[in-house]
Motif scaffolding. Structure first.
Motif, PDB file in Angstrom:
ATOM      1  N   MET A   1       0.843  -1.182   0.000  1.00  0.00           N
ATOM      2  CA  MET A   1       0.000   0.000   0.000  1.00  0.00           C
ATOM      3  C   MET A   1       0.884   1.239   0.000  1.00  0.00           C
ATOM      4  N   SER A   2       0.548   2.209  -0.823  1.00  0.00           N
ATOM      5  CA  SER A   2       1.361   3.414  -0.932  1.00  0.00           C
ATOM      6  C   SER A   2       1.054   4.378   0.213  1.00  0.00           C
ATOM      7  N   LYS A   3       2.060   5.134   0.555  1.00  0.00           N
ATOM      8  CA  LYS A   3       1.976   6.095   1.655  1.00  0.00           C
ATOM      9  C   LYS A   3       1.309   7.381   1.182  1.00  0.00           C
ATOM     10  N   ILE A   4       0.441   7.920   2.001  1.00  0.00           N
ATOM     11  CA  ILE A   4      -0.167   9.214   1.711  1.00  0.00           C
ATOM     12  C   ILE A   4       0.786  10.284   2.229  1.00  0.00           C
ATOM     13  N   VAL A   5       1.111  11.244   1.368  1.00  0.00           N
ATOM     14  CA  VAL A   5       2.042  12.304   1.722  1.00  0.00           C
ATOM     15  C   VAL A   5       1.250  13.492   2.242  1.00  0.00           C
ATOM     16  N   HIS A  63       3.461  20.284  -6.954  1.00  0.00           N
ATOM     17  CA  HIS A  63       3.755  19.088  -7.753  1.00  0.00           C
ATOM     18  C   HIS A  63       4.552  19.449  -9.000  1.00  0.00           C
TER      19      HIS A  63
END
Length: 184
Positions: A1-5, A63
């Motif tokens: 699972m990817s980390k929320i930044v 971004h």
């Protein structure tokens, strides 16, 4: 699972990258001042600095800064594959991806931002000129355009805010607009 930044981490990283590449908030604010002073002689540098600070809170801008600077650094370190490496390193005239990203980041601030971005991209004012100069001091193919975008956005923001003030919007209405701007 990817980390929320977290947004604070993204904000910090974008500002840190600008500083690491030699671009200060003051550098950008000076461009904003030069763009807006002819229309508003009562404008103060603090207004320009505050506007740049607000623009840098927008995640879309952050971004674009992070992507653009990362590509510049990869080009400096010769970590892009060919022919992309040579195109980015030389800031080839027909390469428009750098302008496309920066222009896209300007779209949220309306037509004033878009036309001001075009002016800054063509005329290379202030620190933008220094970044655009190909004198062996790093690759800034994306950064010069991102700085133009940030300055254009901040200038547009000032133009709209000053109009709100002229039209006697209340402080609450102006603050509500600012809140929408950060969220949007």
């Amino acid at each position: 699972m990817s980390k929320i930044v977290h947004s604070k981490d993204v904000t910090y990283a974008a500002r840190q990258k600008l500083e690491e590449r030699g671009v200060s908030i003051q550098d950008i604010a000076e461009i904003v001042y030069q763009m807006q002073y002819p229309y508003h002689p009562e404008l103060e540098m603090e207004d320009c600095t505050a506007s740049v600070e607000k623009v840098l809170l927008k995640r879309e801008i952050q971004h674009a800064i992070l992507v653009g600077i990362e590509l510049d650094v990869l080009a400096e370190n010769k970590q892009l594959s060919e022919p992309l490496h040579s195109i980015v390193e030389s800031d080839e005239g027909l390469f428009g991806v750098d302008e496309t990203i920066a222009l896209g980041a300007s779209l949220g601030y309306g037509s004033i931002a878009v036309t001001t971005f075009g002016h800054l991209d063509k005329n290379k004012i202030g620190v933008i000129r220094k970044l655009d100069t190909k004198n062996g001091n790093g690759v800034h193919t994306f950064l010069d355009d991102m700085v133009a975008s940030i300055a254009a956005n901040a200038a547009s923001r000032i133009a709209h805010r000053l109009r709100d003030i002229e039209e006697q919007f209340t402080d609450e209405e102006i603050k509500a607009h600012d809140a929408e701007e950060i969220i949007g």
